[in-house]
Design a protein around this motif. Sequence first.
Motif, PDB file in Angstrom:
ATOM      1  N   SER A  88     -15.174  -6.261   4.911  1.00  0.00           N
ATOM      2  CA  SER A  88     -14.008  -5.839   5.691  1.00  0.00           C
ATOM      3  C   SER A  88     -13.550  -4.476   5.193  1.00  0.00           C
ATOM      4  CB  SER A  88     -12.875  -6.862   5.564  1.00  0.00           C
ATOM      5  OG  SER A  88     -12.413  -6.926   4.224  1.00  0.00           O
ATOM      6  N   TYR A  89     -12.526  -3.934   5.844  1.00  0.00           N
ATOM      7  CA  TYR A  89     -11.996  -2.626   5.477  1.00  0.00           C
ATOM      8  C   TYR A  89     -10.570  -2.750   4.947  1.00  0.00           C
ATOM      9  CZ  TYR A  89     -15.804  -0.066   7.759  1.00  0.00           C
ATOM     10  OH  TYR A  89     -17.023   0.455   8.096  1.00  0.00           O
ATOM     11  N   ARG A  90     -10.178  -1.726   4.169  1.00  0.00           N
ATOM     12  CA  ARG A  90      -8.779  -1.590   3.782  1.00  0.00           C
ATOM     13  C   ARG A  90      -8.344  -0.145   4.017  1.00  0.00           C
ATOM     14  NH1 ARG A  90      -8.450  -1.668  -2.903  1.00  0.00           N
ATOM     15  NH2 ARG A  90      -9.744   0.185  -3.272  1.00  0.00           N
ATOM     16  N   ILE A  91      -7.058   0.051   4.257  1.00  0.00           N
ATOM     17  CA  ILE A  91      -6.479   1.378   4.447  1.00  0.00           C
ATOM     18  C   ILE A  91      -6.197   1.965   3.065  1.00  0.00           C
ATOM     19  CG2 ILE A  91      -4.535   2.651   5.428  1.00  0.00           C
ATOM     20  CD1 ILE A  91      -4.213   0.023   7.257  1.00  0.00           C
ATOM     21  N   VAL A  92      -6.670   3.193   2.808  1.00  0.00           N
ATOM     22  CA  VAL A  92      -6.488   3.767   1.475  1.00  0.00           C
ATOM     23  C   VAL A  92      -5.773   5.118   1.483  1.00  0.00           C
ATOM     24  CG1 VAL A  92      -8.402   2.548   0.385  1.00  0.00           C
ATOM     25  CG2 VAL A  92      -8.832   4.720   1.561  1.00  0.00           C
ATOM     26  N   ALA A  93      -5.719   5.790   2.622  1.00  0.00           N
ATOM     27  CA  ALA A  93      -5.070   7.105   2.657  1.00  0.00           C
ATOM     28  C   ALA A  93      -4.854   7.522   4.104  1.00  0.00           C
ATOM     29  CB  ALA A  93      -5.913   8.149   1.921  1.00  0.00           C
ATOM     30  N   PHE A  94      -4.127   8.627   4.255  1.00  0.00           N
ATOM     31  CA  PHE A  94      -3.912   9.237   5.564  1.00  0.00           C
ATOM     32  C   PHE A  94      -4.327  10.696   5.445  1.00  0.00           C
ATOM     33  CE2 PHE A  94      -1.247   5.587   5.226  1.00  0.00           C
ATOM     34  CZ  PHE A  94      -1.367   4.976   6.460  1.00  0.00           C
ATOM     35  N   ILE A 113      -4.404  -3.006   2.617  1.00  0.00           N
ATOM     36  CA  ILE A 113      -3.951  -1.628   2.431  1.00  0.00           C
ATOM     37  C   ILE A 113      -3.706  -1.416   0.948  1.00  0.00           C
ATOM     38  CG2 ILE A 113      -1.556  -2.308   2.959  1.00  0.00           C
ATOM     39  CD1 ILE A 113      -1.109   0.603   3.917  1.00  0.00           C
ATOM     40  N   TYR A 114      -4.214  -0.296   0.429  1.00  0.00           N
ATOM     41  CA  TYR A 114      -4.014   0.063  -0.971  1.00  0.00           C
ATOM     42  C   TYR A 114      -3.581   1.524  -1.017  1.00  0.00           C
ATOM     43  CZ  TYR A 114      -4.994   1.371  -5.791  1.00  0.00           C
ATOM     44  OH  TYR A 114      -4.884   1.852  -7.072  1.00  0.00           O
ATOM     45  N   ILE A 115      -2.321   1.758  -1.360  1.00  0.00           N
ATOM     46  CA  ILE A 115      -1.784   3.109  -1.475  1.00  0.00           C
ATOM     47  C   ILE A 115      -1.151   3.246  -2.853  1.00  0.00           C
ATOM     48  CG2 ILE A 115      -0.105   4.783  -0.618  1.00  0.00           C
ATOM     49  CD1 ILE A 115      -2.263   4.363   1.387  1.00  0.00           C
ATOM     50  N   ASP A 124      -1.443  -6.903  12.354  1.00  0.00           N
ATOM     51  CA  ASP A 124      -1.311  -8.284  11.886  1.00  0.00           C
ATOM     52  C   ASP A 124      -2.543  -8.771  11.132  1.00  0.00           C
ATOM     53  OD1 ASP A 124       1.190  -8.386  12.979  1.00  0.00           O
ATOM     54  OD2 ASP A 124       0.561  -9.334  14.845  1.00  0.00           O
ATOM     55  N   SER A 125      -3.659  -8.036  11.231  1.00  0.00           N
ATOM     56  CA  SER A 125      -4.873  -8.428  10.513  1.00  0.00           C
ATOM     57  C   SER A 125      -4.755  -8.195   9.010  1.00  0.00           C
ATOM     58  CB  SER A 125      -6.078  -7.640  11.050  1.00  0.00           C
ATOM     59  OG  SER A 125      -5.887  -6.243  10.847  1.00  0.00           O
ATOM     60  N   VAL A 126      -3.807  -7.351   8.590  1.00  0.00           N
ATOM     61  CA  VAL A 126      -3.650  -7.021   7.170  1.00  0.00           C
ATOM     62  C   VAL A 126      -2.999  -8.190   6.427  1.00  0.00           C
ATOM     63  CG1 VAL A 126      -2.432  -5.533   5.530  1.00  0.00           C
ATOM     64  CG2 VAL A 126      -3.574  -4.535   7.514  1.00  0.00           C
ATOM     65  N   LYS A 127      -3.680  -8.663   5.385  1.00  0.00           N
ATOM     66  CA  LYS A 127      -3.177  -9.778   4.582  1.00  0.00           C
ATOM     67  C   LYS A 127      -2.948  -9.385   3.124  1.00  0.00           C
ATOM     68  CE  LYS A 127      -3.593 -12.363   8.211  1.00  0.00           C
ATOM     69  NZ  LYS A 127      -2.383 -12.692   8.997  1.00  0.00           N
ATOM     70  N   ASP A 128      -3.708  -8.395   2.644  1.00  0.00           N
ATOM     71  CA  ASP A 128      -3.593  -7.956   1.251  1.00  0.00           C
ATOM     72  C   ASP A 128      -2.894  -6.598   1.216  1.00  0.00           C
ATOM     73  OD1 ASP A 128      -5.057 -10.181   0.330  1.00  0.00           O
ATOM     74  OD2 ASP A 128      -6.941  -9.161   0.802  1.00  0.00           O
ATOM     75  N   ILE A 129      -1.753  -6.540   0.535  1.00  0.00           N
ATOM     76  CA  ILE A 129      -0.965  -5.313   0.486  1.00  0.00           C
ATOM     77  C   ILE A 129      -0.698  -4.928  -0.961  1.00  0.00           C
ATOM     78  CG2 ILE A 129       1.235  -4.232   1.076  1.00  0.00           C
ATOM     79  CD1 ILE A 129       1.418  -6.008   3.489  1.00  0.00           C
ATOM     80  N   GLU A 130      -0.960  -3.673  -1.281  1.00  0.00           N
ATOM     81  CA  GLU A 130      -0.557  -3.117  -2.575  1.00  0.00           C
ATOM     82  C   GLU A 130      -0.154  -1.666  -2.344  1.00  0.00           C
ATOM     83  OE1 GLU A 130      -2.097  -2.400  -7.161  1.00  0.00           O
ATOM     84  OE2 GLU A 130      -3.226  -3.726  -5.825  1.00  0.00           O
ATOM     85  N   ILE A 131       1.144  -1.427  -2.386  1.00  0.00           N
ATOM     86  CA  ILE A 131       1.691  -0.095  -2.144  1.00  0.00           C
ATOM     87  C   ILE A 131       2.639   0.247  -3.286  1.00  0.00           C
ATOM     88  CG2 ILE A 131       3.082   1.343  -0.613  1.00  0.00           C
ATOM     89  CD1 ILE A 131       2.240  -0.457   1.704  1.00  0.00           C
ATOM     90  N   SER A 132       2.393   1.367  -3.943  1.00  0.00           N
ATOM     91  CA  SER A 132       3.293   1.819  -5.003  1.00  0.00           C
ATOM     92  C   SER A 132       3.355   3.338  -4.992  1.00  0.00           C
ATOM     93  CB  SER A 132       2.813   1.325  -6.373  1.00  0.00           C
ATOM     94  OG  SER A 132       1.562   1.906  -6.707  1.00  0.00           O
ATOM     95  N   GLY A 133       4.499   3.868  -5.397  1.00  0.00           N
ATOM     96  CA  GLY A 133       4.651   5.313  -5.490  1.00  0.00           C
ATOM     97  C   GLY A 133       4.542   6.036  -4.161  1.00  0.00           C
ATOM     98  N   ALA A 134       4.768   5.335  -3.057  1.00  0.00           N
ATOM     99  CA  ALA A 134       4.653   5.944  -1.733  1.00  0.00           C
ATOM    100  C   ALA A 134       6.030   6.346  -1.213  1.00  0.00           C
ATOM    101  CB  ALA A 134       3.980   4.979  -0.764  1.00  0.00           C
ATOM    102  N   SER A 135       6.048   7.135  -0.144  1.00  0.00           N
ATOM    103  CA  SER A 135       7.314   7.633   0.407  1.00  0.00           C
ATOM    104  C   SER A 135       7.287   7.599   1.928  1.00  0.00           C
ATOM    105  CB  SER A 135       7.589   9.060  -0.082  1.00  0.00           C
ATOM    106  OG  SER A 135       7.682   9.120  -1.470  1.00  0.00           O
ATOM    107  N   LYS A 181       3.097  -9.687  10.978  1.00  0.00           N
ATOM    108  CA  LYS A 181       3.748 -10.954  11.283  1.00  0.00           C
ATOM    109  C   LYS A 181       3.164 -12.063  10.414  1.00  0.00           C
ATOM    110  CE  LYS A 181       4.822  -9.875  16.109  1.00  0.00           C
ATOM    111  NZ  LYS A 181       4.583 -10.231  17.520  1.00  0.00           N
ATOM    112  N   PHE A 182       4.038 -12.966  10.012  1.00  0.00           N
ATOM    113  CA  PHE A 182       3.650 -14.173   9.280  1.00  0.00           C
ATOM    114  C   PHE A 182       2.939 -13.871   7.969  1.00  0.00           C
ATOM    115  CE2 PHE A 182       3.205 -15.115  13.916  1.00  0.00           C
ATOM    116  CZ  PHE A 182       4.439 -15.732  14.046  1.00  0.00           C
TER     117      PHE A 182
END
Length: 460
Positions: free
Chosen positions: A72-78, A105-107, A126-137, A145-146
Amino acid sequence: MKKKFLKLFTSVAMLALVFCLHQNVRAEEIAQPTEKDVYIHHDDGEDYVANRYERAIVVDRVVYQYLPEKDSYRIVAFDDNDEEFPEGITFKPRSEVRGKPVTGIYIDGEEDGPSYLTRLNLVLPDSVKDIEISGASFGSITLPKFLIVTPGVIFESDFEQIIIPEGTTNVSGIHNIWKLRKMELPSSTKRIGKYFLEDSSDLRTVYIPEGVTEIGAEAFSGCPKLEIYIPASVKKIGKNAFKKTDEYGQVKMIYCANNSAAHKYAKKNHLPYTIIDPVKTSYKATDLSLSTKQISMPIGAKKRVLYQVTPVYAAKRNVKFSSSNSKVVSVNAKGMLTAKKNGKATITVQLKSGSKKKVKLKVVVQPRAPYLSADSVENKNTTVFTWNKSEGEEGYELSCSDTKNGTYKVIKKVTGKTKITFKASTKKYYKIRAWYRTAKGKKYYSDYSEAVYHLGHMWF
């Protein structure tokens, strides 16, 4: 007969060849990125690279990283490496890339240095289940959802707004959020977990709906500006909730019903509290205020209206929005502004019930800040300055200063072009901004570009 057989054989062979070619093309189309597919984020052109991602692909400015172990994929940057990332844009990343789901998503802002994220309103699929975001603005973030949020998944970040969708029953895992001034939990919420919004020093109001039964340990601790209503449905409050921490002080005020669990907890722990009668009309909103009375936005930007309803325990707190000129600035039912063209408009925010008070926000829409670059002209001792065209502009002003953060003085006025060449000082800093003039002759300016300067033998 032989000719017919040969013709039939040829037709079948051609069909087989077309099928094989189609399958090969399809296989190539859905092939996943490899270690050789590397996205480098914020390369400064020298030895330092803020971050790099292998197995990466960029789609619509979102950088996705393929995870073979999860398929699968994760979001890492913009992707803002061109430094032209749109301000105030709302992004909803894809839920699927190359036939594979986007599940995380990992930011890491400390690691990646994504200052551009302040201009981004992020809506997670809604497909995103694993979230790790720190130091973001982020400007704002809307969670899936859910989602069952686990402790420590969103922390040490600057968000103006966090939206938790209706249907969510347990909220946790969000703490050390700065710039967040208010939080409204969905009516479906039943439990607030440990450390929720701990050390969120700018937090002023939280509305907890009826039906919440438990508040976890250390939730809302270190929130010295917070005024919070705790309904009588809350029966259990964990240790050190609402108290001071090593970083910040205790809660400013707790509003609760007499003899409720919140009343007993506040009294026992020497926390400030005010008793209210939940059946009286005081539950209707009586006042409404804005965080600011005037803002400016570049064309194409999106921004939420930040408002405050009082009293904080008002159950009837819904508002409605309207624009005096939706061709300049439109506003939707959730208070999201969209800047459409140069001009001015007034946004009215009104309580739907209670006092039905109105407040007004003045909005000025201006051209977007240009991106400026400079290059020395070989053997001519001159410099060519170029910039991108700003939508809605009538002209530009190029200014210079002796220091990067000093006072800038206009040295060139330009109309009808995005390039100028002259003998520039290599000891000064240069910025540019766009402008337009109203029908009444008043000038409005964009923000300045980032400064360019000369170092060694190059312009930066």
